[in-house]
Design a protein around this motif. Structure first.
Motif, mmCIF file in Angstrom:
data_model
loop_
_atom_site.group_PDB
_atom_site.id
_atom_site.type_symbol
_atom_site.label_atom_id
_atom_site.label_comp_id
_atom_site.label_asym_id
_atom_site.label_seq_id
_atom_site.Cartn_x
_atom_site.Cartn_y
_atom_site.Cartn_z
ATOM 1 N N UNK A 80 -6.582 38.245 -0.481
ATOM 2 C CA UNK A 80 -5.779 38.203 -1.713
ATOM 3 C C UNK A 80 -6.067 39.427 -2.577
ATOM 4 N N UNK A 81 -7.335 39.834 -2.647
ATOM 5 C CA UNK A 81 -7.676 41.033 -3.411
ATOM 6 C C UNK A 81 -7.034 42.268 -2.805
ATOM 7 N N UNK A 82 -7.009 42.336 -1.488
ATOM 8 C CA UNK A 82 -6.369 43.461 -0.806
ATOM 9 C C UNK A 82 -4.886 43.541 -1.187
ATOM 10 N N UNK A 83 -4.191 42.425 -1.131
ATOM 11 C CA UNK A 83 -2.767 42.393 -1.485
ATOM 12 C C UNK A 83 -2.577 42.790 -2.950
ATOM 13 N N UNK A 84 -3.400 42.230 -3.846
ATOM 14 C CA UNK A 84 -3.299 42.525 -5.285
ATOM 15 C C UNK A 84 -3.513 44.003 -5.564
ATOM 16 N N UNK A 85 -4.545 44.582 -4.961
ATOM 17 C CA UNK A 85 -4.877 45.982 -5.235
ATOM 18 C C UNK A 85 -3.931 46.950 -4.529
ATOM 19 N N UNK A 86 -3.493 46.613 -3.321
ATOM 20 C CA UNK A 86 -2.521 47.458 -2.620
ATOM 21 C C UNK A 86 -1.209 47.513 -3.405
ATOM 22 N N UNK A 87 -0.831 46.401 -4.040
ATOM 23 C CA UNK A 87 0.380 46.374 -4.862
ATOM 24 C C UNK A 87 0.250 47.270 -6.094
ATOM 25 N N UNK A 88 -1.000 47.574 -6.483
ATOM 26 C CA UNK A 88 -1.257 48.472 -7.612
ATOM 27 C C UNK A 88 -1.529 49.905 -7.131
ATOM 28 N N UNK A 89 -1.199 50.160 -5.862
ATOM 29 C CA UNK A 89 -1.334 51.488 -5.247
ATOM 30 C C UNK A 89 -2.766 51.963 -5.045
ATOM 31 N N UNK A 90 -3.697 51.014 -4.900
ATOM 32 C CA UNK A 90 -5.046 51.391 -4.498
ATOM 33 C C UNK A 90 -4.995 51.700 -3.011
ATOM 34 N N UNK A 91 -5.583 52.823 -2.611
ATOM 35 C CA UNK A 91 -5.588 53.225 -1.205
ATOM 36 C C UNK A 91 -6.857 52.701 -0.535
ATOM 37 N N UNK A 92 -6.690 52.019 0.569
ATOM 38 C CA UNK A 92 -7.821 51.448 1.296
ATOM 39 C C UNK A 92 -8.175 52.294 2.506
ATOM 40 N N UNK A 93 -9.457 52.401 2.765
ATOM 41 C CA UNK A 93 -9.962 53.046 3.975
ATOM 42 C C UNK A 93 -9.881 52.085 5.155
ATOM 43 N N UNK A 94 -10.011 50.791 4.857
ATOM 44 C CA UNK A 94 -9.968 49.760 5.901
ATOM 45 C C UNK A 94 -9.365 48.502 5.305
ATOM 46 N N UNK A 97 -11.033 43.135 7.517
ATOM 47 C CA UNK A 97 -11.488 43.047 8.908
ATOM 48 C C UNK A 97 -12.723 42.154 8.946
ATOM 49 N N UNK A 98 -12.779 41.259 9.914
ATOM 50 C CA UNK A 98 -13.954 40.403 10.055
ATOM 51 C C UNK A 98 -15.024 41.146 10.835
ATOM 52 N N UNK A 99 -16.192 41.276 10.223
ATOM 53 C CA UNK A 99 -17.310 42.007 10.794
ATOM 54 C C UNK A 99 -18.159 41.091 11.678
ATOM 55 N N UNK A 100 -18.905 41.668 12.617
ATOM 56 C CA UNK A 100 -19.736 40.853 13.515
ATOM 57 C C UNK A 100 -20.776 40.001 12.774
ATOM 58 N N UNK A 101 -21.164 40.388 11.563
ATOM 59 C CA UNK A 101 -22.177 39.637 10.823
ATOM 60 C C UNK A 101 -21.569 38.540 9.956
ATOM 61 N N UNK A 102 -20.241 38.328 10.071
ATOM 62 C CA UNK A 102 -19.616 37.170 9.443
ATOM 63 C C UNK A 102 -18.928 37.392 8.116
ATOM 64 N N UNK A 103 -18.848 38.634 7.663
ATOM 65 C CA UNK A 103 -18.120 38.927 6.425
ATOM 66 C C UNK A 103 -16.761 39.514 6.759
ATOM 67 N N UNK A 104 -15.773 39.142 5.991
ATOM 68 C CA UNK A 104 -14.454 39.774 6.080
ATOM 69 C C UNK A 104 -14.418 40.822 4.987
ATOM 70 N N UNK A 105 -14.238 42.092 5.368
ATOM 71 C CA UNK A 105 -14.414 43.218 4.449
ATOM 72 C C UNK A 105 -13.193 44.111 4.378
ATOM 73 N N UNK A 106 -12.978 44.682 3.209
ATOM 74 C CA UNK A 106 -11.977 45.716 3.000
ATOM 75 C C UNK A 106 -12.668 46.856 2.257
ATOM 76 N N UNK A 107 -12.427 48.094 2.695
ATOM 77 C CA UNK A 107 -13.072 49.266 2.102
ATOM 78 C C UNK A 107 -12.058 50.143 1.385
ATOM 79 N N UNK A 108 -12.450 50.604 0.202
ATOM 80 C CA UNK A 108 -11.668 51.587 -0.524
ATOM 81 C C UNK A 108 -12.636 52.553 -1.194
ATOM 82 N N UNK A 109 -12.110 53.589 -1.809
ATOM 83 C CA UNK A 109 -12.950 54.578 -2.489
ATOM 84 C C UNK A 109 -12.631 54.584 -3.977
#
Length: 134
Positions: A80-94, A97-109
């Protein structure tokens, strides 16, 4: 010891503070025009101007030169945060994505190029680590 805060040094604190306030939804507290904090229940993100470095000595830090630290925020729903921020034109690096250690992560700068990880624990082990119901 107890980690209380992380401080980012920047040439211009206003855009960096605005970025983190928009991403997190946390209102910053400005102590001076050169220093602000965004307080969370687990710690504080402090943002300071290069002008504050004179208080510590010469050649202490260089703004926008980080290549090894990732600022991380746990969130209830990274998708939901990804959708909210992408709609505000935040550019994401990733995208999320679900990581092997159990977290679902999105990366931006952030505006200075620092990596920011927004994540939601999704595996039972990751949820337990952060004291969340399974």
């Amino acid at each position: 010891m107890n980690l209380i805060s992380i401080r980012i040094i920047t040439a211009d604190p206003k855009p960096l503070v605005a970025f983190y306030a928009a991403v997190t939804g946390i209102a910053p507290t400005w102590f001076t025009e050169d220093f602000a904090e965004l307080a969370t229940p687990s710690g504080t993100l402090a943002i300071a101007s290069t002008r504050t470095l004179a208080l510590f000595g010469d050649n202490i830090a260089r703004p926008a030169a980080n290549a090894s630290v990732i600022v991380e925020f746990i969130t209830p729903d990274v998708d939901a945060d990804f959708v909210r921020l992408a709609a505000q034109n935040f550019a994401f690096e990733q995208s999320p994505t679900t990581m092997p250690w159990g977290n679902r992560s999105a990366l931006l700068r952030d505006p200075d190029g620092n990596l920011v990880n927004l994540f939601t624990p999704v595996s039972a082990q990751a949820r337990q680590k952060f004291g969340l119901a399974a």
